[in-house]
Design an enzyme around this catalytic site. Structure first.
Site, mmCIF file in Angstrom:
data_model
loop_
_atom_site.group_PDB
_atom_site.id
_atom_site.type_symbol
_atom_site.label_atom_id
_atom_site.label_comp_id
_atom_site.label_asym_id
_atom_site.label_seq_id
_atom_site.Cartn_x
_atom_site.Cartn_y
_atom_site.Cartn_z
ATOM 1 C CB SER A 35 48.800 -18.387 50.894
ATOM 2 O OG SER A 35 48.760 -17.404 49.897
ATOM 3 C CG ASP B 155 34.021 -15.142 57.206
ATOM 4 O OD1 ASP B 155 34.028 -15.581 58.371
ATOM 5 O OD2 ASP B 155 34.728 -14.189 56.830
ATOM 6 C CE LYS C 21 52.389 -15.845 51.724
ATOM 7 N NZ LYS C 21 51.428 -15.310 50.725
#
Length: 491
Positions: free
Chosen positions: A305, A316, A330
């Protein structure tokens, strides 16, 4: 819940829907039709509830029907994160995120239903660092199958909590199942449990700062800033952020922490059919406090999460290099809500996407460098159980107060003659027992192969080149899809 209270709640629902219908008069006929259907369904539920109360062969408590209806509605969504929570579940969330209480320091979950194929044993979501449970070596993913010889699949969550919590200083026995076959029993002495979300310090004999995050709460970002400020004073030149076994928390907290690392662009975006849940959280350059410092994030299968929001955003944007094991996967956002009778529920309202516009739900995040802890062989499993049941370590540590690292290593050599376990594992087990009565260690370089690999990267490799060649989540998922297509064509 009394029948009168149930009907009052239903009337509130009906009034809400009736009001909605009035406002919908000015909208499309489709909206009006939808509101009418919703009212019809509520009437059917009311009719069935009343019929069961009056005609079923045995008297049924109204609260049982109420709970069953709520569980059924949420389970029909086929979403493991949209769940009904009774008073005990709701209290558990509150106790393990704020405040202090007398207990063993294990954040736990428990299935609502128990079947012969899948008993409703208690699962450890995360041990609280420094707690009796953590010091006893209990890990995320372990099952508590017995508490004081009572099978946990036969009792409710509230009964579980009442057995684990209690007077500080008193003990409770828990039987742990790890994997399919490994079982052992530990005696845990209840203590005052505090749930700090951030621990930090410089790693000895290095210029590397180390931050361990156990969850993401309202104060976590502030404590992370305290850590960074402390490292600056000590002239740090590299940073490790450890979010292993961190099951998540507040999305806003993860965004605030990511903002300390990322100069510009999106951190995470949420997408939903609800317009106000569609949000792009962007970095603000004036909030960035970590500039030009090599960063490694440690992850594993229990990182979920908000942990995946943080690690995904740093990966990224090529701010950090990920080391460890694939995360849980998740990629959705839940909102918890309380009900009028002190029960509650969580419901998924959106899915989140990383800066490369990638959702990792049920997929997880693959580390840039995979490092796994060695798994036990069958022989090692048996040796571990035998050692845990023997109480040799407990008795030896109790008889040798003030053991040093050399003492720990010496005793590990002795145990290795009788138990087929590596001395590294034996030292860890002894160290856990030694630190039962001491402040918890911030890190363990002797045992932690993932942490030592991160330090090795800083010392021996070209970190900038590693970041340049690392792939975004979008690129990694595209590679997986391409491989699947290629395999399908070959068949």
């Amino acid at each position: 819940m009394s029948g009168k209270r149930f009907w009052s709640a239903v009337m509130v629902f009906e009034l809400a829907f009736a009001t909605s219908v009035c406002f919908a008069q000015s909208s499309s006929q489709t909206a009006i039709s939808s509101e009418r259907k919703q009212r019809q369904y509520l009437e059917v539920i009311n009719q069935l509830f009343y019929y069961i109360q009056q005609q079923y062969v045995e008297e049924v408590p109204p609260e049982k029907l109420y709970e069953g209806a709520l569980r059924g509605m949420l389970e029909s969504l086929d979403d493991p994160y949209s769940v009904y929570m009774d008073k005990a579940d709701w209290r558990s969330i509150s106790d393990t995120t704020v405040g202090n209480f007398g207990g063993v320091g294990l954040q736990i979950t428990k299935p609502a239903a128990s079947t012969p194929e899948k008993p409703a044993y208690v699962e450890v979501a995360q041990p609280i660092e420094g707690s009796p449970g953590e010091k006893a070596g209990i890990q995320a993913g372990d099952l508590i199958i017995k508490i004081n010889d009572v099978d946990t699949d036969t009792i409710s969550m509230e009964e579980v909590l009442n057995m684990l919590r209690g007077t500080v200083g008193e003990s409770v026995d828990v039987t742990i199942r790890r994997g399919r076959k490994l079982e052992f029993t530990r005696t845990l002495v209840r203590a005052v449990i505090e749930n700090p979300t951030v621990k930090f310090g410089m790693i000895e004999d290095t210029h590397t700062g180390y931050i361990k995050l156990s969850s993401f709460s309202t104060n976590t970002a502030r404590h992370v800033q305290e850590a960074i400020d402390s490292f600056k004073e000590k002239h740090y030149d590299s940073l490790i952020v450890d979010i292993r076994n961190n099951g998540g928390g507040l999305l806003a907290s993860a965004v605030d922490i990511a903002n300390k690392f990322i100069d510009e662009g999106p951190i995470v975006s949420t997408k939903s059919r609800i317009s106000y849940e569609n949000t792009v959280y962007k970095a603000s350059a004036d909030k960035t406090t970590v500039k030009g410092i090599p960063v490694i994030v440690l992850i594993n299968g229990a990182s979920a999460s908000a942990s995946e929001i943080l690690s995904g955003s740093l990966k990224d944007t090529k701010v950090a290099y990920l080391v460890g094991e694939k995360t849980y996967g998740k990629g959705s956002v839940q909102i918890p809500r309380g009900l009028v009778n002190e029960d509650g529920f969580k419901i998924t309202v959106a899915r989140y996407y990383s800066p490369s516009d990638t959702n990792i739900d049920k997929i997880g995040i693959v580390p840039d460098r995979e490092v796994k802890f060695p798994e036990f062989t069958t022989e090692e499993d048996e040796a571990f159980v035998a050692l845990m049941e023997s109480s040799k370590i407990n008795e030896y540590v109790e008889a040798h107060e003030g053991m040093t690292e050399k003492d720990i290593a010496d005793y590990a050599e002795v145990l290795a003659k009788d138990y087929a376990l590596s001395e590294r594992v034996l030292r860890k087990l002894i160290r856990n027992e030694v630190y039962r009565t001491r402040p918890a260690m911030l890190y363990d370089l002797d045992y932690d192969v993932q942490l030592t690999e991160a330090l090795k990267i800083f010392e021996e490799e070209d970190f900038e080149k590693l970041l340049e060649t690392s792939k975004t989540l979008k690129e990694l998922q595209a590679e997986v899809m391409a491989q699947k297509e290629e395999t399908a064509q070959e068949k």
